[in-house]
Design a protein around this motif. Structure first.
Motif, PDB file in Angstrom:
ATOM      1  N   SER A 202       0.639  -1.151   0.056  1.00 21.10           N
ATOM      2  CA  SER A 202       0.083   0.089  -0.038  1.00 21.10           C
ATOM      3  C   SER A 202       0.788   1.234   0.142  1.00 21.10           C
ATOM      4  O   SER A 202       0.555   2.305  -0.799  1.00 21.10           O
ATOM      5  CB  SER A 202      -0.876   0.048   1.043  1.00 21.10           C
ATOM      6  N   TYR A 203       1.961   0.969   0.812  1.00 23.27           N
ATOM      7  CA  TYR A 203       2.808   2.167   0.848  1.00 23.27           C
ATOM      8  C   TYR A 203       3.308   2.599  -0.563  1.00 23.27           C
ATOM      9  O   TYR A 203       3.552   3.716  -1.115  1.00 23.27           O
ATOM     10  CB  TYR A 203       4.035   2.202   1.929  1.00 23.27           C
ATOM     11  N   GLU A 205       2.081   1.822  -3.486  1.00 22.79           N
ATOM     12  CA  GLU A 205       1.418   2.119  -4.495  1.00 22.79           C
ATOM     13  C   GLU A 205       1.234   3.858  -4.065  1.00 22.79           C
ATOM     14  O   GLU A 205       0.809   4.506  -5.068  1.00 22.79           O
ATOM     15  CB  GLU A 205       0.013   1.523  -4.380  1.00 22.79           C
ATOM     16  N   HIS A 206       1.027   3.977  -2.871  1.00 23.94           N
ATOM     17  CA  HIS A 206       0.900   5.651  -2.372  1.00 23.94           C
ATOM     18  C   HIS A 206       2.074   6.381  -3.499  1.00 23.94           C
ATOM     19  O   HIS A 206       1.878   7.445  -3.702  1.00 23.94           O
ATOM     20  CB  HIS A 206       0.932   5.621  -0.915  1.00 23.94           C
ATOM     21  N   ARG A 209       1.562   6.739  -6.755  1.00 19.72           N
ATOM     22  CA  ARG A 209       0.634   7.774  -7.442  1.00 19.72           C
ATOM     23  C   ARG A 209       0.713   9.262  -7.158  1.00 19.72           C
ATOM     24  O   ARG A 209       0.290  10.030  -7.728  1.00 19.72           O
ATOM     25  CB  ARG A 209      -0.902   7.460  -6.689  1.00 19.72           C
ATOM     26  N   ASN A 210       1.598   9.411  -6.107  1.00 25.32           N
ATOM     27  CA  ASN A 210       1.999  10.693  -5.445  1.00 25.32           C
ATOM     28  C   ASN A 210       3.167  11.177  -5.518  1.00 25.32           C
ATOM     29  O   ASN A 210       3.488  12.443  -5.650  1.00 25.32           O
ATOM     30  CB  ASN A 210       1.449  10.687  -4.023  1.00 25.32           C
ATOM     31  N   TYR A 215       9.051   6.608  -5.528  1.00 24.61           N
ATOM     32  CA  TYR A 215       9.020   5.247  -5.741  1.00 24.61           C
ATOM     33  C   TYR A 215      10.402   4.706  -6.410  1.00 24.61           C
ATOM     34  O   TYR A 215      10.630   3.469  -5.967  1.00 24.61           O
ATOM     35  CB  TYR A 215       7.560   5.261  -6.684  1.00 24.61           C
TER      36      TYR A 215
END
Length: 329
Positions: A202-203, A205-206, A209-210, A215
């Protein structure tokens, strides 16, 4: 303003420790009049020598001598200078040094000592491999998300190629682990991952996206260095043999590591960062990238902590945790 350099303190006893800083290591020691770890923590928070001495109850001269020793080996540095934009070359050098430091710290987590000591811990090793299967199955999708949010065409292209390379890797891993557990490989992925694994995904993917550069920085932490990948076969085989896990399982993980090396995955993160910031990296963005990697490193620590705890308590231990069904409540 002078501050202690961000580094990892590995205490060997009350008065001495090994410090992992960038891609170097140092031994530091006190005169025995104060607790090294407490002094280090206060100095990291920005306390002065006088404030540290008052807080822990020692002579200020002892702290000043300790700080002087840190300065001599480059662990006490000037910070706060104007740095609105960092050159790409300088930023990638700093990122590589930080990633090296945190990787070195990660591999001395107690879980690896458990796996390498004299006891056979097949359940612990297999549990770790199950979580790697869950994680590996998710990474291509997250990589595609990052590609969709990349601002440069070259960054997008590299992320998509990386995701495509990773697309089928989980199949070989789950098949091998499934054989070790006498289940179908698909049963591995239908089980519930550890909470820490879910949070890691989840981290990432965050970030995808941001903050695509953050990443990409995390990719550099996740991908093995070429030298490490070359040694993966012997390392995985040794762990499997010692813990009564079929060597074929270890070979599957070693193949994954080697395939990533041959595909040049270790260079994907830095290349994406350079593509996203062709004219230099804003200092704020650089800090965000470093903090993202640091958070990811500690997220893996949490996973290792959880697996080690579950292995230690048979009542809490599981290899494949099934999903909850409403008709069973």
């Amino acid at each position: 303003m002078e501050r202690i350099r961000h580094a990892v303190l590995v205490q060997t006893d009350r008065n001495s420790a090994i410090v992992l800083s960038r891609d170097e290591s140092f031994t530091v020691a006190t005169d025995g009049s104060f607790d090294l770890s407490r002094a280090w923590a206060l100095l990291k928070q920005g306390a002065s020598s006088g404030e540290v001495a008052v807080t822990i109850g020692c002579d200020v001269g002892a702290i000043e001598s300790f700080v002087a020793a840190l300065r001599d080996v480059g662990l006490w540095i000037e910070v706060g200078a104007d740095r609105e934009v960092v050159s790409v070359v300088s930023a990638l050098e700093t990122l590589n040094a930080a990633v090296t430091m945190w990787k070195r710290h990660s591999v001395i987590h107690p879980i690896f000592r458990l796996l390498e000591d004299e006891q056979r811990r097949s359940s612990l090793l297999i549990s770790l491999m199950v979580e790697v299967c869950h994680f590996t199955a998710q990474t291509p999708r997250i990589g595609c998300v990052a590609a969709a949010y990349a601002s440069s065409s070259d960054g997008r292209r590299r992320l998509l190629l990386h995701a495509a390379d990773e697309q089928d890797h989980y199949i070989d891993l789950t098949r091998a682990v499934g054989k070790a557990l006498s289940v179908d490989g698909r049963d591995i992925l239908s089980s519930q991952p550890a909470i820490a694994t879910t949070l890691i995904c989840s981290y990432l993917e965050h970030l995808a996206r941001n903050h695509v550069p953050a990443y990409a920085a995390c990719l550099q932490f996740l991908e093995a260095d070429p030298g490490v990948a070359e040694k993966a076969h012997d390392a995985f085989t040794s762990l499997a043999t010692k813990n009564d896990v079929p060597v074929a399982v270890a070979q599957a993980f070693a193949r994954h590591s080697r395939e990533d090396m041959l595909a040049g995955h270790a260079s994907v993160g830095p290349a994406v960062i350079a593509a996203e910031f062709p004219s230099g990296i804003p200092a704020v963005a650089m800090d965000e990238m470093l903090n993202a990697v640091h958070t990811l490193k500690h997220s893996f620590d949490s996973l290792y902590d959880a697996l080690s705890t579950e292995w230690a308590d048979p009542a809490q231990s599981y290899l494949l945790r099934g999903a909850v069904r409403a008709d069973m409540i």
